[in-house]
Design an enzyme around this catalytic site. Structure first.
Site, PDB file in Angstrom:
ATOM      1  N   HIS A   1      49.833  19.356 -37.046  1.00 50.79           N
ATOM      2  CA  HIS A   1      49.410  20.509 -37.851  1.00 50.79           C
ATOM      3  C   HIS A   1      50.285  21.685 -37.460  1.00 50.79           C
ATOM      4  O   HIS A   1      50.627  21.834 -36.289  1.00 50.79           O
ATOM      5  CB  HIS A   1      47.946  20.862 -37.551  1.00 50.79           C
ATOM      6  CG  HIS A   1      47.533  22.214 -38.089  1.00 50.79           C
ATOM      7  ND1 HIS A   1      47.023  22.362 -39.364  1.00 50.79           N
ATOM      8  CD2 HIS A   1      47.610  23.456 -37.547  1.00 50.79           C
ATOM      9  CE1 HIS A   1      46.786  23.655 -39.572  1.00 50.79           C
ATOM     10  NE2 HIS A   1      47.140  24.344 -38.493  1.00 50.79           N
TER      11      HIS A   1
ATOM     12  N   ASN B   1      49.422  12.526 -40.487  1.00 50.22           N
ATOM     13  CA  ASN B   1      50.804  13.040 -40.499  1.00 50.22           C
ATOM     14  C   ASN B   1      51.193  13.724 -39.188  1.00 50.22           C
ATOM     15  O   ASN B   1      52.078  14.571 -39.157  1.00 50.22           O
ATOM     16  CB  ASN B   1      51.036  13.924 -41.726  1.00 50.22           C
ATOM     17  CG  ASN B   1      50.074  15.105 -41.784  1.00 50.22           C
ATOM     18  OD1 ASN B   1      49.293  15.316 -40.868  1.00 50.22           O
ATOM     19  ND2 ASN B   1      50.140  15.868 -42.850  1.00 50.22           N
TER      20      ASN B   1
HETATM   21  O1  CDP Z   1      49.194  20.239 -42.882  1.00 48.63           O
HETATM   22  P1  CDP Z   1      49.751  20.932 -44.109  1.00 48.63           P
HETATM   23  O2  CDP Z   1      49.653  22.446 -44.031  1.00 48.63           O
HETATM   24  O3  CDP Z   1      51.148  20.458 -44.409  1.00 48.63           O
HETATM   25  O4  CDP Z   1      48.876  20.441 -45.359  1.00 48.63           O
HETATM   26  P2  CDP Z   1      47.524  21.040 -45.976  1.00 48.63           P
HETATM   27  O5  CDP Z   1      47.672  21.040 -47.456  1.00 48.63           O
HETATM   28  O6  CDP Z   1      47.156  22.333 -45.325  1.00 48.63           O
HETATM   29  O7  CDP Z   1      46.449  19.940 -45.608  1.00 48.63           O
HETATM   30  C1  CDP Z   1      45.873  19.861 -44.317  1.00 48.63           C
HETATM   31  C2  CDP Z   1      45.854  18.413 -43.895  1.00 48.63           C
HETATM   32  O8  CDP Z   1      44.990  17.676 -44.761  1.00 48.63           O
HETATM   33  C3  CDP Z   1      47.186  17.662 -43.994  1.00 48.63           C
HETATM   34  O9  CDP Z   1      48.062  17.907 -42.917  1.00 48.63           O
HETATM   35  C4  CDP Z   1      46.728  16.220 -44.050  1.00 48.63           C
HETATM   36  O10 CDP Z   1      46.370  15.723 -42.758  1.00 48.63           O
HETATM   37  C5  CDP Z   1      45.453  16.337 -44.907  1.00 48.63           C
HETATM   38  N1  CDP Z   1      45.702  16.064 -46.333  1.00 48.63           N
HETATM   39  C6  CDP Z   1      45.312  14.824 -46.871  1.00 48.63           C
HETATM   40  O11 CDP Z   1      44.772  13.986 -46.155  1.00 48.63           O
HETATM   41  N2  CDP Z   1      45.528  14.562 -48.208  1.00 48.63           N
HETATM   42  C7  CDP Z   1      46.116  15.470 -48.999  1.00 48.63           C
HETATM   43  N3  CDP Z   1      46.321  15.184 -50.305  1.00 48.63           N
HETATM   44  C8  CDP Z   1      46.497  16.716 -48.493  1.00 48.63           C
HETATM   45  C9  CDP Z   1      46.291  16.987 -47.139  1.00 48.63           C
HETATM   46 MG    MG Z   2      47.985  23.637 -43.967  1.00 47.65          MG
END
Ligand code: CDP
Ligand code: MG
Length: 133
Positions: A115, A112
């Site tokens: 970060h 995505n």
């Molecule tokens: O980056 P963000 O804070 O929006 O999401 P997070 O819940 O902190 O998760 C960290 C990163 O893990 C995400 O940005 C995605 O790259 C990955 N991720 C994933 O691969 N599959 C998920 N169901 C949730 C997160």
């Molecule tokens: Mg996060």
């Protein structure tokens, strides 16, 4: 003024989108106060994502984050954490609002593109993970 951490992830550096992302950040009035390019080792990626220990996506996320160059940067702005989260959009790009960076360029929920820190406390520790001061 407050600070937050943004990382350009490997899917975006591979597609030559560093400049595009920097431009979006600067247009949104973020000041880039620190920036570098590097490749993470697996142990470093695991340390950075320690909050996600036990989550089903962690192993794949660590592999992805080590698959290419990343560009961490410290950004400064009023309400930096909240405003950057709004600018990047939801984790899952299919759920991200139109006009957000993830809506525009992210590939899927893992790849995505960016970060961003989710709180002032995490911003502080994530910035010090990559930068000295
Ligand atoms: O980056 P963000 O804070 O929006 O999401 P997070 O819940 O902190 O998760 C960290 C990163 O893990 C995400 O940005 C995605 O790259 C990955 N991720 C994933 O691969 N599959 C998920 N169901 C949730 C997160
Ligand atoms: Mg996060």
């Amino acid at each position: 003024m407050s600070r937050t951490l943004l990382i350009v992830k490997p899917d975006a550096t591979k597609r030559n989108l560093i400049g595009h992302i920097v431009s979006r950040l600067e247009k949104a009035r973020f000041k880039i106060v620190e920036m570098k390019m590097l490749k993470l080792k697996k142990s470093q990626a695991r340390e950075f994502y320690a909050v996600h220990q036990g989550k089903h996506f962690l192993d794949s996320l660590v592999k992805f984050m080590c698959s290419g160059t990343i560009v961490p940067m410290a950004l400064e702005k009023e309400n930096a954490v909240k405003d950057l989260r709004a600018l990047i959009g939801a984790t899952d790009p299919s759920k991200a609002d139109c006009g957000t960076i993830r809506f525009e360029i992210a590939r899927d929920i893992e790849k995505n593109s960016v970060h961003a820190s989710d709180s002032d406390a995490n911003a502080k520790s994530e910035i010090s993970f990559f930068f000295d001061n």
